[in-house]
Design a protein around this motif. Structure first.
Motif, PDB file in Angstrom:
ATOM      1  N   ALA A   1      49.340  42.535  33.356  1.00 39.34           N
ATOM      2  CA  ALA A   1      48.211  43.453  33.153  1.00 39.34           C
ATOM      3  C   ALA A   1      46.898  42.676  33.081  1.00 39.34           C
ATOM      4  O   ALA A   1      45.873  43.115  33.624  1.00 39.34           O
ATOM      5  CB  ALA A   1      48.417  44.270  31.875  1.00 39.34           C
ATOM      6  N   GLY A   2      46.922  41.510  32.432  1.00 40.00           N
ATOM      7  CA  GLY A   2      45.724  40.684  32.356  1.00 40.00           C
ATOM      8  C   GLY A   2      45.291  40.184  33.716  1.00 40.00           C
ATOM      9  O   GLY A   2      44.097  40.130  34.026  1.00 40.00           O
ATOM     10  N   GLU A   3      46.253  39.829  34.536  1.00 42.41           N
ATOM     11  CA  GLU A   3      45.941  39.371  35.892  1.00 42.41           C
ATOM     12  C   GLU A   3      45.275  40.497  36.682  1.00 42.41           C
ATOM     13  O   GLU A   3      44.276  40.279  37.372  1.00 42.41           O
ATOM     14  CB  GLU A   3      47.215  38.921  36.588  1.00 42.41           C
ATOM     15  N   GLN A   4      45.818  41.706  36.572  1.00 44.54           N
ATOM     16  CA  GLN A   4      45.232  42.839  37.289  1.00 44.54           C
ATOM     17  C   GLN A   4      43.807  43.112  36.800  1.00 44.54           C
ATOM     18  O   GLN A   4      42.905  43.365  37.600  1.00 44.54           O
ATOM     19  CB  GLN A   4      46.099  44.091  37.132  1.00 44.54           C
TER      20      GLN A   4
ATOM     21  N   PHE B   1      41.478  40.569  38.305  1.00 47.25           N
ATOM     22  CA  PHE B   1      41.153  40.874  39.702  1.00 47.25           C
ATOM     23  C   PHE B   1      40.085  41.966  39.789  1.00 47.25           C
ATOM     24  O   PHE B   1      39.184  41.904  40.631  1.00 47.25           O
ATOM     25  CB  PHE B   1      42.391  41.298  40.484  1.00 47.25           C
ATOM     26  N   GLU B   2      40.154  42.954  38.912  1.00 50.14           N
ATOM     27  CA  GLU B   2      39.150  44.021  38.907  1.00 50.14           C
ATOM     28  C   GLU B   2      37.781  43.467  38.526  1.00 50.14           C
ATOM     29  O   GLU B   2      36.755  43.841  39.114  1.00 50.14           O
ATOM     30  CB  GLU B   2      39.576  45.142  37.971  1.00 50.14           C
TER      31      GLU B   2
ATOM     32  N   GLY C   1      34.442  43.368  40.947  1.00 50.81           N
ATOM     33  CA  GLY C   1      33.172  43.943  40.504  1.00 50.81           C
ATOM     34  C   GLY C   1      32.062  42.909  40.466  1.00 50.81           C
ATOM     35  O   GLY C   1      30.928  43.180  40.895  1.00 50.81           O
ATOM     36  N   ALA C   2      32.383  41.721  39.970  1.00 45.86           N
ATOM     37  CA  ALA C   2      31.379  40.667  39.913  1.00 45.86           C
ATOM     38  C   ALA C   2      30.946  40.253  41.313  1.00 45.86           C
ATOM     39  O   ALA C   2      29.760  40.028  41.569  1.00 45.86           O
ATOM     40  CB  ALA C   2      31.921  39.473  39.145  1.00 45.86           C
ATOM     41  N   ASP C   3      31.901  40.174  42.216  1.00 44.78           N
ATOM     42  CA  ASP C   3      31.577  39.818  43.601  1.00 44.78           C
ATOM     43  C   ASP C   3      30.653  40.859  44.216  1.00 44.78           C
ATOM     44  O   ASP C   3      29.689  40.518  44.907  1.00 44.78           O
ATOM     45  CB  ASP C   3      32.862  39.672  44.413  1.00 44.78           C
ATOM     46  N   ASP C   4      30.918  42.125  43.936  1.00 45.43           N
ATOM     47  CA  ASP C   4      30.060  43.201  44.451  1.00 45.43           C
ATOM     48  C   ASP C   4      28.628  43.059  43.958  1.00 45.43           C
ATOM     49  O   ASP C   4      27.681  43.455  44.634  1.00 45.43           O
ATOM     50  CB  ASP C   4      30.599  44.578  44.037  1.00 45.43           C
TER      51      ASP C   4
END
Length: 71
Positions: A39-42, A45-46, A50-53
């Motif tokens: 769950a932490g990995e997922q 990734f989110e 978001g940061a990349d966006d």
């Protein structure tokens, strides 16, 4: 909140994530610790998406990474 609602002058150039508490999160819910890590990995990734966006930087130079790993 939408990305378009953010003040672009307040978005950091880079951030760090500390992955702590995922195993405890799972145990509190009666799940195996590994489910917490999944769950932490997922969640990470989110955050990365978001940061990349938003244009937040995530990568360090190879020189800096090597220096950190040698400590």
């Amino acid at each position: 909140m939408l990305a378009s609602d953010l003040d672009p002058t307040r978005i950091p150039g880079h951030i760090a994530c500390v992955m702590d508490g995922n195993g405890r999160w799972a145990e509190q819910r009666g799940l195996p610790r590994t489910d917490g890590h999944t769950a932490g990995e997922q969640a990470l990734f989110e955050v990365l998406d978001g940061a990349d966006d938003l244009g937040v930087g995530w990568f360090r130079s190879e020189e800096h990474t090597s220096e950190l790993q040698s400590q």
